[in-house]
Design an enzyme around this catalytic site. Structure first.
Site, PDB file in Angstrom:
ATOM      1  N   HIS A 121      -3.146   4.878   4.535  1.00  0.00           N
ATOM      2  CA  HIS A 121      -4.367   4.071   4.588  1.00  0.00           C
ATOM      3  C   HIS A 121      -5.548   4.857   4.022  1.00  0.00           C
ATOM      4  O   HIS A 121      -6.313   4.364   3.208  1.00  0.00           O
ATOM      5  CB  HIS A 121      -4.645   3.657   6.035  1.00  0.00           C
ATOM      6  CG  HIS A 121      -6.023   3.108   6.234  1.00  0.00           C
ATOM      7  ND1 HIS A 121      -6.406   1.881   5.749  1.00  0.00           N
ATOM      8  CD2 HIS A 121      -7.120   3.640   6.813  1.00  0.00           C
ATOM      9  CE1 HIS A 121      -7.680   1.681   6.049  1.00  0.00           C
ATOM     10  NE2 HIS A 121      -8.138   2.735   6.679  1.00  0.00           N
TER      11      HIS A 121
ATOM     12  N   ARG B 163       0.861  -1.182   0.000  1.00  0.00           N
ATOM     13  CA  ARG B 163       0.000   0.000   0.000  1.00  0.00           C
ATOM     14  C   ARG B 163       0.896   1.231   0.000  1.00  0.00           C
ATOM     15  O   ARG B 163       1.338   1.672   1.052  1.00  0.00           O
ATOM     16  CB  ARG B 163      -0.874  -0.043   1.261  1.00  0.00           C
ATOM     17  CG  ARG B 163      -2.087   0.860   1.223  1.00  0.00           C
ATOM     18  CD  ARG B 163      -2.665   1.035   2.611  1.00  0.00           C
ATOM     19  NE  ARG B 163      -1.835   1.909   3.394  1.00  0.00           N
ATOM     20  CZ  ARG B 163      -1.650   1.818   4.705  1.00  0.00           C
ATOM     21  NH1 ARG B 163      -2.230   0.879   5.400  1.00  0.00           N
ATOM     22  NH2 ARG B 163      -0.867   2.672   5.326  1.00  0.00           N
TER      23      ARG B 163
ATOM     24  N   TYR C  55       4.443   5.039  11.433  1.00  0.00           N
ATOM     25  CA  TYR C  55       4.605   3.597  11.624  1.00  0.00           C
ATOM     26  C   TYR C  55       5.447   2.884  10.555  1.00  0.00           C
ATOM     27  O   TYR C  55       5.626   1.682  10.605  1.00  0.00           O
ATOM     28  CB  TYR C  55       3.250   2.895  11.772  1.00  0.00           C
ATOM     29  CG  TYR C  55       2.258   3.132  10.631  1.00  0.00           C
ATOM     30  CD1 TYR C  55       2.306   2.364   9.480  1.00  0.00           C
ATOM     31  CD2 TYR C  55       1.282   4.121  10.735  1.00  0.00           C
ATOM     32  CE1 TYR C  55       1.406   2.567   8.447  1.00  0.00           C
ATOM     33  CE2 TYR C  55       0.367   4.333   9.693  1.00  0.00           C
ATOM     34  CZ  TYR C  55       0.427   3.563   8.560  1.00  0.00           C
ATOM     35  OH  TYR C  55      -0.463   3.763   7.539  1.00  0.00           O
TER      36      TYR C  55
HETATM   37  C1  LIG Z   1     -15.190  -4.665  11.477  1.00  0.00           C
HETATM   38  C2  LIG Z   1     -14.298  -3.492  11.268  1.00  0.00           C
HETATM   39  N1  LIG Z   1     -13.322  -3.235  12.161  1.00  0.00           N
HETATM   40  C3  LIG Z   1     -12.527  -2.162  11.997  1.00  0.00           C
HETATM   41  C4  LIG Z   1     -12.678  -1.327  10.945  1.00  0.00           C
HETATM   42  C5  LIG Z   1     -11.783  -0.103  10.785  1.00  0.00           C
HETATM   43  N2  LIG Z   1     -10.847  -0.298   9.662  1.00  0.00           N
HETATM   44  C6  LIG Z   1     -11.116   0.181   8.439  1.00  0.00           C
HETATM   45  S1  LIG Z   1      -9.967  -0.235   7.338  1.00  0.00           S
HETATM   46  C7  LIG Z   1      -9.045  -1.082   8.465  1.00  0.00           C
HETATM   47  C8  LIG Z   1      -7.781  -1.784   8.039  1.00  0.00           C
HETATM   48  C9  LIG Z   1      -8.013  -2.781   6.956  1.00  0.00           C
HETATM   49  O1  LIG Z   1      -6.813  -3.339   6.516  1.00  0.00           O
HETATM   50  P1  LIG Z   1      -6.757  -4.406   5.358  1.00  0.00           P
HETATM   51  O2  LIG Z   1      -7.925  -5.322   5.438  1.00  0.00           O
HETATM   52  O3  LIG Z   1      -5.428  -5.037   5.377  1.00  0.00           O
HETATM   53  O4  LIG Z   1      -6.969  -3.573   4.016  1.00  0.00           O
HETATM   54  P2  LIG Z   1      -6.134  -2.343   3.431  1.00  0.00           P
HETATM   55  O5  LIG Z   1      -6.661  -1.106   4.093  1.00  0.00           O
HETATM   56  O6  LIG Z   1      -4.712  -2.591   3.721  1.00  0.00           O
HETATM   57  O7  LIG Z   1      -6.432  -2.292   1.972  1.00  0.00           O
HETATM   58  C10 LIG Z   1      -9.663  -1.001   9.726  1.00  0.00           C
HETATM   59  C11 LIG Z   1      -9.115  -1.584  10.949  1.00  0.00           C
HETATM   60  C12 LIG Z   1     -13.714  -1.632  10.035  1.00  0.00           C
HETATM   61  N3  LIG Z   1     -13.958  -0.859   8.958  1.00  0.00           N
HETATM   62  N4  LIG Z   1     -14.500  -2.709  10.219  1.00  0.00           N
END
Ligand SMILES: Cc1ncc(C[n+]2csc(CCOP(=O)(O)OP(=O)(O)O)c2C)c(N)n1
Lengths: 394, 325
Positions: A282, A278, A291
């Site tokens: 984020h 990525r 981080y």
């Molecule tokens: C159930 C839930 N918990 C927490 C969140 C908050 N949240 C949004 S994106 C994210 C990280 C997701 O990471 P990943 O699945 O690796 O996808 P990336 O963002 O790296 O594409 C979090 C913790 C959420 N949207 N839904």
């Protein structure tokens, strides 16, 4: 009765599965040339260019909209920079009638399917033309026409739904599959495990595509799982799995093409783990400098998937410096013009506050809505966006 | 005393609890080195190490299940759910497990040390998945405590109260006020009692009741109503479960009128519970129907958020019509 047929041993033998090492499938080098023993998949010029245009469009849209967010024109934005090949390469291998259930960072798949810049903008600005009627945050796209299920923020909820949707496709006579995208972070959720197990047991034509981009917000993959990525989990469910260089458009395309065959022709669910990074934050609310290091990012910037594809296209004489210049210019102009248009459009009508909660507005909600309208009529200056719409009614 | 915003006050409460007792642990998504997406756990990993403050994998049911186990063992877990909207994957662990540990085991086991923190509420342009107020779902579950602070001083005192309370406690933080609300906060350990409402302002004509971010809204509404000559008694409920019936009933016996406000939808919202109990206790003293000013019965919208939310104007209108009834 147990379904386990295992060999018997007479002293305790523990195993942590470390002997299973999943290889990474790659075809294209960063200089646009193929690896020595690699063979390019069957991808004609038109399709290759459609893919490339979608990649460039997505990149430009992302850059421009992040800037718009910084200027305060937009409340929020999420880029997919660095992951364009993983998403668009896989989406391009599908039939347009296959269902896509994405996480949120898959605007590239939509761009490939033909979502117009206007359509992107209307959602981003939540105006009256937004299909989602201004109810969700920016980047929560959806398109019925393009078989792209509207994004839901709670992570991983789309994964078991994809299993169910694909089972329905199979029951309806087959021929189509569902692909679901998720991050390596979301793959920790219970929903992921439920989805894979049910898909394997019920032989569902579904493709699970994990974008392993190294981070879930600030959490590095090493704090997400102790295993060798997400791919080995497929073994536990007895499911076909492949790990692919997610920055390699040709490998992503071919792997998904074959996965689709397994799913649609043999009802075998498949897990694809696309290894990528990525490159961006984020989201517009995040600051990765807290981080991870600039050096780490720089290493991955060198592996840019768009440049890699461009070099390949150029080596085939399908693309030139001039083509690139022209595409960049037209796309930039289009993005700016559509942004201005979308921003000027009025917000969704006031009644969208209560529609679509049910198929029809039930009496209790109608009553609450009348109260809201009466209140706005009394204080029109306080509700400039909807004062005009509140005029009608009791 | 130090001037702090609500996030700093929460951080100070966690720091205080961790310094005093090494059984206190903080964990959740992005809670470790990053300090949480809102920075409530900043510097705690640096100070107390990775064993006591850490990132978990992204799985809410895992976070709370793990916390239940830890608490049953005698540790004092403070688990963070990144947004209250994402507490639902952990719903089973909370309502079937945390809430019933003590009861089902005849008090052989309990998870009294458990605290779950989660940012809740709207007004941050978050749309339907970053704005919910889920307190009423949990208020239907005996065995839990539910606490909502309104400002930094309350946040630190109530969070320390929750951490030290021998019952599993949900601590919902009004994220709209995280940085917006600033005030003097004692540096040392102090604990505000759970289960006690606070009468913030005395008055004679009407009682106005709320919690969390609505308290700011109430302040503005009351200021306006008082200009019209209406004397308002303002109460912060602070603890939703078990709630302080006594304080609220005594106030309504005096004023004869009650307005309750919350962001969650009307139907099944906690204001309904309060209205039913208060009319039972105060029926003969009531001079107007108990009014509820809440979100409407829809998911939380984005563009029309202002129309949806119970704001100061809507609370003011409710005060006026109660008094003029
Ligand atoms: C159930 C839930 N918990 C927490 C969140 C908050 N949240 C949004 S994106 C994210 C990280 C997701 O990471 P990943 O699945 O690796 O996808 P990336 O963002 O790296 O594409 C979090 C913790 C959420 N949207 N839904």
């Amino acid at each position: 009765m147990t379904t386990t047929k295992s060999k018997v041993v007479y002293s305790p033998v523990f195993t942590d599965g470390a002997e299973f090492r999943i290889p990474t499938f790659k075809l294209l080098k960063q200089d646009g040339k193929l690896y020595k023993s690699a063979k390019a998949p069957d991808l004609d010029k038109d399709k290759a260019l459609r893919i490339y245009r979608a990649m460039v469009t997505t990149r430009i849209l992302d850059e421009r909209m992040l800037a718009a967010q910084r200027q305060g024109r937009l409340s929020f934005y999420m880029q997919c920079t660095g992951e364009e090949a993983a998403v668009i390469g896989s989406a391009a291998a599908l039939d347009d009638g296959d269902m896509i259930m994405a996480q949120y960072r898959e605007q590239g798949a939509l761009a490939y399917r033909g979502f117009s810049i206007d359509e992107f903008m209307n959602q981003l600005f939540g105006n009256e033309l937004d299909y989602g009627k201004g109810r969700q945050m920016p980047v929560h796209y959806g398109s019925k026409k393009l078989n792209y299920m509207t994004i839901s923020s709670p992570l991983a909820t789309q994964i078991p739904q994809a299993t169910g949707y694909a089972y329905g496709q199979k029951m309806a006579g087959g021929g189509h599959c569902t692909i679901t995208y998720f991050g390596e972070g979301a793959a920790s959720e219970g929903d992921f495990h439920a989805a894979l197990n049910m898909a394997a047991v019920h032989r569902v034509p579904v493709i699970f595509l994990c974008r392993n981009n190294g981070y879930a917000i600030s959490t590095p993959a090493a704090e997400q799982f102790a295993a060798d990525g997400v791919a080995p989990r497929a073994y536990g469910y007895k499911m076909d799995v492949i790990r692919v260089d997610g920055n390699d458009i040709l490998a992503m395309y071919q792997a998904t093409q074959e996965a689709r065959k397994l799913a649609v022709e043999h009802n075998r669910p498949v897990l694809i783990e696309a290894m990528s990074y990525r490159l961006a934050a984020h989201s517009s609310s995040d600051d990765p400098s807290g981080y991870r290091s600039k050096d780490e990012e720089a290493v991955w910037r060198e592996k840019d998937p768009i440049l890699r594809m461009r070099l390949w296209l150029e080596s085939k004489k399908w693309w030139s410096e001039d083509d690139e210049k022209q595409l960049q210019e037209t796309m930039r102009r289009e993005v700016l013009e559509t942004m201005k248009r979308a921003q000027k459009r009025p917000p969704p009508a006031l009644d969208t506050l209560v529609t679509d909660v049910y198929d029809e507005v039930p009496p209790h909600l109608a009553e609450q809505f009348e109260k809201v309208k009466a209140h706005i009529r009394k204080y029109p200056d306080e509700y400039p966006k909807s004062a005009e719409h509140a005029k009608g009614g009791a | 005393m130090t001037k702090m915003n609500m996030l700093q006050a929460i951080n100070s409460a966690l720091d205080t609890a961790m310094a005093e007792n090494d059984k206190v642990l903080c964990f959740g998504e992005d809670v470790g080195v990053f300090g949480g997406v809102f920075r409530a756990t900043s510097n705690l990993q640096q100070k107390y190490g990775k064993d006591r403050c850490f990132n978990t994998p992204l799985v809410e049911q895992g976070i709370v299940g793990f916390a239940n186990g830890l608490a049953a063992q005698g540790s004092v877990p403070v688990a963070e759910i990144q947004f209250a909207d994402y507490i639902f994957p952990a719903f089973d662990q909370i309502v079937n497990e945390s809430a019933k540990f003590r009861y089902r085991s005849g008090n052989l086991f309990d998870v009294g040390g458990l605290t779950i923190r989660a940012p809740y509420g709207g007004g941050i342009a978050g749309g339907l998945y970053h704005s919910q107020s889920p307190e009423a779902y949990f208020a239907h579950t005996p065995g839990l405590k539910i606490v909502v602070p309104r400002n930094p001083h309350q946040a630190k005192g109530l969070l320390l109260g929750a951490i030290h309370d021998p019952n599993p406690t949900l601590f919902f933080e009004p994220k709209r006020l995280y940085r917006a609300s600033v005030g003097e906060v004692p540096d040392e350990d102090y604990r505000l009692p759970l289960g006690e409402a606070e009468v913030i302002k005395e008055g004679t004509d009407i009682t106005v009741l709320g919690w969390g971010a609505q308290m700011e809204v109430i302040d503005q509404a009351v200021e306006r109503a008082e200009k019209d000559g209406i004397s308002c008694e303002v109460i912060d409920l602070r603890t939703i479960l078990p709630w302080d019936v006594e304080t609220v009933a005594n106030s309504v016996l005096k004023t004869g009128r009650l307005v309750v406000t919350h962001e969650a939808p009307l139907t099944g919202g906690f204001a309904g519970e309060i209205a039913a109990t208060i009319q039972d206790r105060c029926f003969l003293y009531l001079e107007s129907p108990i009014a509820r000013v809440t979100g409407i019965d829809t998911p939380f919208p984005l563009v029309l958020e202002k129309e949806h939310l119970p704001n100061a104007l809507k609370v003011y209108e409710a005060i006026k019509s109660s008094v003029e009834f």
